[in-house]
Design a protein around this motif. Structure first.
Motif, PDB file in Angstrom:
ATOM      1  N   LEU A  72      43.502  37.783  50.627  1.00 52.29           N
ATOM      2  CA  LEU A  72      43.251  39.052  51.317  1.00 52.29           C
ATOM      3  C   LEU A  72      43.097  40.212  50.333  1.00 52.29           C
ATOM      4  O   LEU A  72      42.340  41.152  50.582  1.00 52.29           O
ATOM      5  CB  LEU A  72      44.375  39.334  52.325  1.00 52.29           C
ATOM      6  N   THR A  73      43.804  40.141  49.213  1.00 55.50           N
ATOM      7  CA  THR A  73      43.668  41.184  48.185  1.00 55.50           C
ATOM      8  C   THR A  73      42.276  41.140  47.559  1.00 55.50           C
ATOM      9  O   THR A  73      41.681  42.179  47.254  1.00 55.50           O
ATOM     10  CB  THR A  73      44.734  40.988  47.082  1.00 55.50           C
ATOM     11  N   LEU A  74      41.752  39.920  47.376  1.00 53.52           N
ATOM     12  CA  LEU A  74      40.454  39.758  46.699  1.00 53.52           C
ATOM     13  C   LEU A  74      39.262  40.063  47.604  1.00 53.52           C
ATOM     14  O   LEU A  74      38.190  40.447  47.113  1.00 53.52           O
ATOM     15  CB  LEU A  74      40.321  38.342  46.137  1.00 53.52           C
ATOM     16  N   GLN A  75      39.431  39.899  48.914  1.00 53.38           N
ATOM     17  CA  GLN A  75      38.297  40.079  49.842  1.00 53.38           C
ATOM     18  C   GLN A  75      37.507  41.379  49.625  1.00 53.38           C
ATOM     19  O   GLN A  75      36.286  41.333  49.448  1.00 53.38           O
ATOM     20  CB  GLN A  75      38.778  39.986  51.294  1.00 53.38           C
ATOM     21  N   PRO A  76      38.176  42.546  49.621  1.00 49.12           N
ATOM     22  CA  PRO A  76      37.382  43.778  49.460  1.00 49.12           C
ATOM     23  C   PRO A  76      36.693  43.873  48.101  1.00 49.12           C
ATOM     24  O   PRO A  76      35.646  44.525  47.984  1.00 49.12           O
ATOM     25  CB  PRO A  76      38.416  44.894  49.638  1.00 49.12           C
ATOM     26  N   LEU A  77      37.251  43.204  47.076  1.00 50.50           N
ATOM     27  CA  LEU A  77      36.647  43.264  45.732  1.00 50.50           C
ATOM     28  C   LEU A  77      35.332  42.494  45.689  1.00 50.50           C
ATOM     29  O   LEU A  77      34.472  42.770  44.854  1.00 50.50           O
ATOM     30  CB  LEU A  77      37.593  42.692  44.674  1.00 50.50           C
ATOM     31  N   ARG A  78      35.191  41.504  46.582  1.00 51.42           N
ATOM     32  CA  ARG A  78      33.940  40.737  46.605  1.00 51.42           C
ATOM     33  C   ARG A  78      32.814  41.571  47.195  1.00 51.42           C
ATOM     34  O   ARG A  78      31.650  41.343  46.924  1.00 51.42           O
ATOM     35  CB  ARG A  78      34.119  39.465  47.448  1.00 51.42           C
ATOM     36  N   ARG A  79      33.164  42.551  48.020  1.00 52.78           N
ATOM     37  CA  ARG A  79      32.147  43.363  48.686  1.00 52.78           C
ATOM     38  C   ARG A  79      31.795  44.629  47.932  1.00 52.78           C
ATOM     39  O   ARG A  79      30.645  45.037  47.894  1.00 52.78           O
ATOM     40  CB  ARG A  79      32.670  43.813  50.057  1.00 52.78           C
ATOM     41  N   PHE A  80      32.847  45.306  47.406  1.00 56.82           N
ATOM     42  CA  PHE A  80      32.653  46.664  46.885  1.00 56.82           C
ATOM     43  C   PHE A  80      33.081  46.780  45.430  1.00 56.82           C
ATOM     44  O   PHE A  80      33.905  45.999  44.966  1.00 56.82           O
ATOM     45  CB  PHE A  80      33.458  47.673  47.718  1.00 56.82           C
ATOM     46  N   GLY A  81      32.547  47.805  44.774  1.00 59.33           N
ATOM     47  CA  GLY A  81      32.886  48.029  43.363  1.00 59.33           C
ATOM     48  C   GLY A  81      34.160  48.828  43.162  1.00 59.33           C
ATOM     49  O   GLY A  81      34.207  49.731  42.324  1.00 59.33           O
ATOM     50  N   PHE A  82      35.220  48.499  43.893  1.00 54.69           N
ATOM     51  CA  PHE A  82      36.498  49.199  43.708  1.00 54.69           C
ATOM     52  C   PHE A  82      36.988  49.044  42.274  1.00 54.69           C
ATOM     53  O   PHE A  82      36.795  47.992  41.652  1.00 54.69           O
ATOM     54  CB  PHE A  82      37.573  48.612  44.638  1.00 54.69           C
ATOM     55  N   ASP A  83      37.663  50.085  41.772  1.00 55.44           N
ATOM     56  CA  ASP A  83      38.183  50.052  40.403  1.00 55.44           C
ATOM     57  C   ASP A  83      39.642  49.612  40.342  1.00 55.44           C
ATOM     58  O   ASP A  83      40.242  49.631  39.260  1.00 55.44           O
ATOM     59  CB  ASP A  83      38.033  51.441  39.763  1.00 55.44           C
ATOM     60  N   ALA A  84      40.234  49.276  41.488  1.00 51.57           N
ATOM     61  CA  ALA A  84      41.602  48.747  41.496  1.00 51.57           C
ATOM     62  C   ALA A  84      41.779  47.904  42.751  1.00 51.57           C
ATOM     63  O   ALA A  84      41.050  48.074  43.732  1.00 51.57           O
ATOM     64  CB  ALA A  84      42.630  49.883  41.490  1.00 51.57           C
ATOM     65  N   ALA A  85      42.754  47.000  42.676  1.00 49.60           N
ATOM     66  CA  ALA A  85      43.146  46.212  43.848  1.00 49.60           C
ATOM     67  C   ALA A  85      44.589  46.546  44.159  1.00 49.60           C
ATOM     68  O   ALA A  85      45.359  46.871  43.246  1.00 49.60           O
ATOM     69  CB  ALA A  85      43.014  44.727  43.537  1.00 49.60           C
ATOM     70  N   ILE A  86      44.964  46.492  45.430  1.00 51.50           N
ATOM     71  CA  ILE A  86      46.380  46.657  45.798  1.00 51.50           C
ATOM     72  C   ILE A  86      46.816  45.368  46.457  1.00 51.50           C
ATOM     73  O   ILE A  86      46.096  44.818  47.303  1.00 51.50           O
ATOM     74  CB  ILE A  86      46.610  47.901  46.685  1.00 51.50           C
ATOM     75  N   ILE A  87      47.977  44.890  46.052  1.00 59.63           N
ATOM     76  CA  ILE A  87      48.436  43.595  46.563  1.00 59.63           C
ATOM     77  C   ILE A  87      48.607  43.654  48.080  1.00 59.63           C
ATOM     78  O   ILE A  87      49.166  44.627  48.606  1.00 59.63           O
ATOM     79  CB  ILE A  87      49.748  43.139  45.860  1.00 59.63           C
ATOM     80  N   PHE A  88      48.127  42.668  48.782  1.00 56.80           N
ATOM     81  CA  PHE A  88      48.324  42.613  50.224  1.00 56.80           C
ATOM     82  C   PHE A  88      49.785  42.281  50.505  1.00 56.80           C
ATOM     83  O   PHE A  88      50.294  41.252  50.068  1.00 56.80           O
ATOM     84  CB  PHE A  88      47.423  41.568  50.886  1.00 56.80           C
ATOM     85  N   ILE A 134      47.535  46.837  41.690  1.00 58.30           N
ATOM     86  CA  ILE A 134      48.587  47.813  42.018  1.00 58.30           C
ATOM     87  C   ILE A 134      49.666  47.142  42.869  1.00 58.30           C
ATOM     88  O   ILE A 134      49.357  46.466  43.846  1.00 58.30           O
ATOM     89  CB  ILE A 134      48.002  49.011  42.813  1.00 58.30           C
ATOM     90  N   GLY A 135      50.910  47.334  42.496  1.00 57.97           N
ATOM     91  CA  GLY A 135      52.045  46.934  43.338  1.00 57.97           C
ATOM     92  C   GLY A 135      52.528  48.149  44.099  1.00 57.97           C
ATOM     93  O   GLY A 135      52.151  49.279  43.776  1.00 57.97           O
ATOM     94  N   PHE A 136      53.354  47.980  45.110  1.00 54.43           N
ATOM     95  CA  PHE A 136      53.802  49.150  45.866  1.00 54.43           C
ATOM     96  C   PHE A 136      55.119  48.905  46.577  1.00 54.43           C
ATOM     97  O   PHE A 136      55.581  47.764  46.703  1.00 54.43           O
ATOM     98  CB  PHE A 136      52.746  49.580  46.892  1.00 54.43           C
ATOM     99  N   SER A 137      55.677  50.003  47.058  1.00 57.62           N
ATOM    100  CA  SER A 137      56.870  49.941  47.900  1.00 57.62           C
ATOM    101  C   SER A 137      56.842  51.127  48.848  1.00 57.62           C
ATOM    102  O   SER A 137      56.219  52.149  48.551  1.00 57.62           O
ATOM    103  CB  SER A 137      58.135  50.025  47.034  1.00 57.62           C
ATOM    104  N   GLY A 138      57.517  50.999  49.975  1.00 58.22           N
ATOM    105  CA  GLY A 138      57.776  52.156  50.817  1.00 58.22           C
ATOM    106  C   GLY A 138      58.863  52.968  50.140  1.00 58.22           C
ATOM    107  O   GLY A 138      59.653  52.436  49.354  1.00 58.22           O
TER     108      GLY A 138
END
Ligand code: CP3
Length: 368
Positions: free
Chosen positions: A69-85, A153-157
């Motif tokens: 799921l994290t990789l899906q948007p990268l296959r479509r668009f030229g995003f410069d970062a990914a955020i972990i699902f 990118i990793g994240f937290s609330g």
């Protein structure tokens, strides 16, 4: 050392596009980097197909699913970062609370915290590696599978946002149950926020050890607090998280940019720009130029296009992006929306947003 505790040899592919990391540090770039909050989401048909019939949090617990799921948007668009699902509510789960994702309703806690005595139900000493190890595994796997295309990118609330979910039991307009605690049980509130902060610090460090190259802290419910409560119940914990994470990382010889996104807290941008974060994320209720003036070059900025602007025709999106870039300037800036992509968005318009950022910013940087 909390970073080393979760560290093991990994041998990741070399990063080929570090534009996002350079912008986060305020360094020069050839174009303005761009990514979108919720870039992995229901607006993508492949996302809906993959998620169909699967439980949300079971999906979060599968490293292979999170990676896909994290990789899906990268296959479509030229995003410069990914955020972990993943989701911010995995922390309340790690503290022992039951959280379910109910279709049409959103996250739901069958047994929310009602009174301070309920704090005793929470796990006092959370074994972060054991309870949230599945997120670390997802990050390590994804970092390999991204093949160095862009940083992960990793994240937290943030503590207040998680506290409000744990007391409200789900989404809320007023957050009055959670705010009742702030007025009626200030000590218990601080106790809960401290508990959450301790887990968040170890969780973020574990994500870096697992392969996260930047960290974002989501204070999504900042807007419901006024300045007085924000200064007492949000800001000190946001600061503590960044300071402790940065100190530990420094000791381990690591430099990982940290982003704070406190939604609707424009009254706090000055304070947020002096809270040990490298980047302040902004929603669309603040004007780019005044955000820049008020933060005085102390931090990089990220944001802040209204997610609804993506409903506009593509040419209009391009104009809006150009104005936004002119407002923020091209240095120390990461383009993003002011909140997540909405589920009914046309993916083509998300693509138009990404392209407009790259195209306009390249031209602007050439002219400098
Ligand atoms: O692409 C990304 O941004 C990465 C993944 C991500 C998700 N949630 C996946 C998700 C991130 C960073 C989050 C963070 C998150 N989760 C926040 C902070 C950001 C914000 O929106 O302010 C919050 C408040 C949550 C809690 C949460 N999880 C909500 C309110 C919802 C929406 C419920 C609904 O039905 O719309 C979720 C579910 C969720 N998390 C989805 C996704 C893609 C959609 C549900 C699904 O996939 O079935």
């Amino acid at each position: 050392c909390l970073v080393r505790k979760h560290m093991f040899p990994k041998d990741f592919p070399q990063l080929r596009n570090d534009t996002f990391l350079r912008a986060a540090r305020g360094e020069e770039t050839e174009h303005v980097p761009v990514w979108c909050m919720r870039q992995a989401g229901r607006y993508l048909t492949e996302f809906r197909e993959f998620r169909a019939g699967k439980d949300f949090f079971e999906t979060c617990q599968s490293p292979e699913a999170c990676c896909e799921l994290t990789l899906q948007p990268l296959r479509r668009f030229g995003f410069d970062a990914a955020i972990i699902f993943s989701d911010i509510l995995v922390i309340p789960q790690a503290l022992g609370m039951d959280v379910q994702m109910v279709a049409g309703k959103g996250p739901t806690f069958p047994e929310p915290l009602k009174e301070p005595e309920d704090l005793q139900r929470l796990t006092a000493k959370v074994d972060v590696g054991k309870e949230l190890g599945y997120v670390f595994k997802a990050i390590t796997l994804t970092r390999h599978k991204i093949e160095g295309k862009v940083p992960l990118i990793g994240f937290s609330g943030a503590p207040w946002t998680l506290m409000s979910y744990m007391i409200e039991g789900g989404g809320s307009n007023t957050h009055s149950k959670a705010k009742r605690w702030l007025y009626r049980h200030p000590e218990a509130s601080h106790m809960l926020l401290t508990m959450l902060t301790d887990v968040i610090v170890e969780y973020l460090l574990g994500q870096v050890a697992a392969g996260a190259q930047a960290l974002q802290v989501f204070e999504s419910h900042a807007g419901i607090l006024g300045p007085v409560h924000f200064n007492e119940y949000s800001l000190p914990y946001l600061r503590d998280i960044a300071r402790r994470v940065k100190d530990e990382l420094k000791e381990a010889g690591q430099d990982v940019p940290m982003i704070v996104f406190a939604k609707d807290a424009h009254y706090a941008v000055e304070d947020l720009s002096q809270s040990h974060y490298d980047v302040v994320g902004l929603d669309w209720t603040i004007d780019p130029q005044s955000a820049r003036e008020r933060t005085g070059g102390k931090v990089s900025l990220q944001g802040n296009m209204d997610p609804c602007a993506l409903y506009a025709p593509k040419e209009r999106i391009s104009d809006i992006v150009k104005k936004m870039l002119e407002g923020f300037g091209t240095r120390g800036y990461i383009a993003n929306l002011g909140h997540g992509v909405y589920p009914d968005m046309d993916p083509e318009n998300v693509g138009a947003f990404v392209e407009a950022v790259h195209q306009h910013s390249k031209q602007m940087i050439k002219k400098i």
